[in-house]
Design an enzyme around this catalytic site. Structure first.
Site, PDB file in Angstrom:
ATOM      1  N   ASP A  88      -4.264  -1.665  -2.177  1.00 55.13           N
ATOM      2  CA  ASP A  88      -2.956  -2.306  -2.307  1.00 55.13           C
ATOM      3  C   ASP A  88      -2.554  -2.468  -3.767  1.00 55.13           C
ATOM      4  OD1 ASP A  88      -2.112  -3.151   0.495  1.00 55.13           O
ATOM      5  OD2 ASP A  88      -4.213  -3.745   0.397  1.00 55.13           O
ATOM      6  N   ASP A 142      -3.093  -7.332   4.639  1.00 55.13           N
ATOM      7  CA  ASP A 142      -3.644  -7.469   3.302  1.00 55.13           C
ATOM      8  C   ASP A 142      -2.881  -8.489   2.451  1.00 55.13           C
ATOM      9  OD1 ASP A 142      -5.338  -5.527   4.269  1.00 55.13           O
ATOM     10  OD2 ASP A 142      -4.334  -3.887   3.259  1.00 55.13           O
ATOM     11  N   TYR A 177      -2.671  -4.509  19.044  1.00 49.07           N
ATOM     12  CA  TYR A 177      -1.924  -4.088  17.870  1.00 49.07           C
ATOM     13  C   TYR A 177      -2.618  -2.961  17.106  1.00 49.07           C
ATOM     14  CZ  TYR A 177       0.370  -8.307  19.187  1.00 49.07           C
ATOM     15  OH  TYR A 177       1.031  -9.254  19.926  1.00 49.07           O
ATOM     16  N   LYS A 228      -3.575  -3.100   8.156  1.00 48.00           N
ATOM     17  CA  LYS A 228      -3.559  -4.560   8.198  1.00 48.00           C
ATOM     18  C   LYS A 228      -2.577  -5.096   7.167  1.00 48.00           C
ATOM     19  CE  LYS A 228      -6.010  -6.431  11.452  1.00 48.00           C
ATOM     20  NZ  LYS A 228      -5.337  -7.230  12.465  1.00 48.00           N
ATOM     21  N   LYS A 243      -7.937  -5.221   3.495  1.00 40.64           N
ATOM     22  CA  LYS A 243      -8.591  -4.992   4.796  1.00 40.64           C
ATOM     23  C   LYS A 243      -8.699  -6.275   5.609  1.00 40.64           C
ATOM     24  CE  LYS A 243      -9.289  -0.660   3.723  1.00 40.64           C
ATOM     25  NZ  LYS A 243      -8.198  -0.578   2.696  1.00 40.64           N
ATOM     26  N   TYR A 248       0.525   0.028  15.180  1.00 43.58           N
ATOM     27  CA  TYR A 248      -0.466  -0.202  14.138  1.00 43.58           C
ATOM     28  C   TYR A 248      -0.134   0.598  12.892  1.00 43.58           C
ATOM     29  CZ  TYR A 248      -4.670  -0.388  11.408  1.00 43.58           C
ATOM     30  OH  TYR A 248      -5.538  -0.575  10.368  1.00 43.58           O
ATOM     31  N   GLY A 295      18.164  -6.354  -0.213  1.00 44.60           N
ATOM     32  CA  GLY A 295      18.166  -7.560  -1.034  1.00 44.60           C
ATOM     33  C   GLY A 295      16.868  -8.353  -1.030  1.00 44.60           C
ATOM     34  N   ASN A 296      15.988  -8.096  -0.045  1.00 40.66           N
ATOM     35  CA  ASN A 296      14.734  -8.834   0.023  1.00 40.66           C
ATOM     36  C   ASN A 296      13.687  -7.938   0.689  1.00 40.66           C
ATOM     37  OD1 ASN A 296      12.637 -10.755   0.936  1.00 40.66           O
ATOM     38  ND2 ASN A 296      14.097 -12.311   0.258  1.00 40.66           N
ATOM     39  N   ARG A 332     -10.050   0.274  10.429  1.00 36.55           N
ATOM     40  CA  ARG A 332      -8.902   0.484  11.314  1.00 36.55           C
ATOM     41  C   ARG A 332      -8.225  -0.825  11.718  1.00 36.55           C
ATOM     42  NH1 ARG A 332      -9.421   5.898  13.004  1.00 36.55           N
ATOM     43  NH2 ARG A 332     -11.410   6.703  12.279  1.00 36.55           N
ATOM     44  N   ASP A 357       0.881  -1.158   0.000  1.00 43.81           N
ATOM     45  CA  ASP A 357       0.000   0.000   0.000  1.00 43.81           C
ATOM     46  C   ASP A 357       0.921   1.212   0.000  1.00 43.81           C
ATOM     47  OD1 ASP A 357      -1.589   2.161   0.700  1.00 43.81           O
ATOM     48  OD2 ASP A 357      -2.772   1.049   2.177  1.00 43.81           O
TER      49      ASP A 357
HETATM   50  P1  13P Z   1      -5.213  -0.647   4.879  1.00 45.89           P
HETATM   51  O1  13P Z   1      -4.406  -1.595   5.729  1.00 45.89           O
HETATM   52  O2  13P Z   1      -5.864  -1.336   3.740  1.00 45.89           O
HETATM   53  O3  13P Z   1      -4.403   0.536   4.475  1.00 45.89           O
HETATM   54  O4  13P Z   1      -6.409  -0.117   5.778  1.00 45.89           O
HETATM   55  C1  13P Z   1      -6.131   0.628   6.899  1.00 45.89           C
HETATM   56  C2  13P Z   1      -7.321   1.073   7.667  1.00 45.89           C
HETATM   57  O5  13P Z   1      -7.155   1.569   8.758  1.00 45.89           O
HETATM   58  C3  13P Z   1      -8.665   0.914   7.115  1.00 45.89           C
HETATM   59  O6  13P Z   1      -9.666   1.445   7.932  1.00 45.89           O
HETATM   60 MG    MG Z   2      -4.203   1.966   3.163  1.00 45.96          MG
HETATM   61 MG    MG Z   3      -4.928  -2.268   2.144  1.00 45.31          MG
END
Ligand code: 13P
Ligand code: MG
Ligand code: MG
Ligand code: 13P
Length: 372
Positions: free
Chosen positions: A54, A234, A355, A232, A133, A229, A104-105, A266, A12
């Protein structure tokens, strides 16, 4: 024979509007970078798409898994797209670029990676799945159904080539350990672990009779990299199908219904996963519901089989009306959960909220508690 590698690397890097979708200028940068890499012979095929906010890079090449040049290509592509994103003041520009110096990764640096290197069979159907999400463990349920549940996959009963079952590698995200369990013999133990998708993630699957690799997922836990945090994780997943493996239709069958995954608003709520075609790959209601897109293609001599004009032939698996039922279920579940507001189980359990940004709120109340 030279082996073929399918790499899906995603990040993202900024979104329009809020955490909704990846706008065209960013997709264009990614296509441009990968086109150049193909011309230079680094990769043989590519397909750029998005899962919600993403940016997803699908690359097919001969360089193996974890190849530094392939990873650098993805990293530089994300950096360029993030720069564009910053210049447009898109939301959360550079969100998943958690480290600055490339070593490298891209694993452990923010982007998610699913890769699989294999020897091409006479015909090798490949499927790529990407979710927005939610988190890597969201693939546990459908992968278990496809590769271990005879009520889902007829081939486990009917096809003698599958009689030996499948081996599952499971990652413990908290302890950074992994274990391999074989189905059907260790099915109960496998379920004991992967029923907790926030901690245990199916990372790889092999056919037990010959150790042929047939599935690979991303296992990034961003909050554990960043220490806070940051959205997520994804996840993405690559699966091979047919001829001694579950059929394409068996791998898709678990998505006939919606099921619950962690993430959504979130990254703090349970939400129903909604399989959608690429045209609906965006997150709206309560930043969701969590979406899943799926692509299918045939590999051919280290590349994606392409049409007469050289374009890769990629099918949009969930565009089909047969998934309308799952979509309708997802909408119904969504309404049920949202009526509960911030009450569990709509909101994640207290442990998982560790988290998120909630502990900062609770911190403010700390001194006001009195012995009871
Ligand atoms: P993303 O991880 O897709 O960026 O979403 C974050 C988020 O807080 C959605 O409410
Ligand atoms: Mg996002
Ligand atoms: Mg996302
Ligand atoms: P295979 O070609 O993988 O044996 O497929 C059998 C089938 O008809 C699955 O739908």
């Amino acid at each position: 024979m030279a082996k073929t590698t399918v790499s899906v690397i995603k990040a993202d890097v900024g979104s329009l509007v809020g955490h909704h979708t990846v706008p065209e200028p960013l997709l264009r940068i990614a296509r441009e970078e990968l086109r150049r890499a193909r011309e230079e012979g680094l990769i043989n095929s590519y397909y750029v798409f998005n899962a919600g906010d993403d940016l997803e890079l699908l690359m097919v090449h001969r360089r193996g898994e974890g190849n530094p040049e392939i990873h650098r290509l993805a990293w530089e592509t994300f950096r360029k797209a993030a720069e564009k994103s910053r210049s447009l003041k898109l939301y959360a520009a550079g969100q998943d670029i958690l480290k600055t110096a490339f070593s490298g990764n891209v694993k452990g640096m923010g982007p998610g990676v699913a890769e699989m290197e294999f020897e091409e069979r006479p015909s090798d159907p490949v499927m790529v799945f990407a979710m927005d999400k939610t988190e890597p463990g969201a693939f546990n349920y459908p992968l278990f159904r496809a590769f271990a549940d005879p009520f889902n996959t007829a081939g486990l009963i009917i096809d003698p080539a599958m009689a030996g079952g499948f081996k599952f590698e499971v990652f413990d995200l908290m302890e950074s350990k992994k274990i391999v369990l074989k189905c059907p013999e260790e099915m109960y133990e496998l379920l004991a672990l992967i029923g907790s998708p926030g901690r245990y993630v199916v990372s790889r699957i092999w056919r037990a009779s010959d150790d042929m690799v047939c599935a690979s997922t991303s296992t990034t836990k961003l909050s554990l990299i960043a220490g806070k945090y940051v959205g997520k994780d994804d996840p993405v997943c690559v699966v091979r199908a047919q001829h001694g493996l579950p059929a394409v239709g068996e791998i898709l069958a678990p998505f006939m219904h919606s099921y619950f995954v962690e993430g959504w608003m979130r990254g703090s709520h349970w939400g129903p996963l909604m399989p959608v075609g690429l045209k609906d790959s965006r997150c709206t209601v309560f930043d969701g519901p969590p979406r899943l897109v799926g692509l299918g293609f045939q590999v051919c001599e280290g590349a994606i089989a392409s049409d007469d004009s050289g374009d890769p032939m990629v099918v949009d698996l969930f565009e089909d009306v047969a998934f309308d039922l799952a979509r309708r279920e997802a909408m119904e579940y969504m309404a049920v959960l949202r009526r509960m507001g911030e009450f569990e189980p709509a909101r994640l359990a207290h442990d998982a909220m560790e988290y998120t940004t909630l502990p900062k709120v609770l911190e403010r109340l700390k001194d006001r508690f009195r012995p009871a």
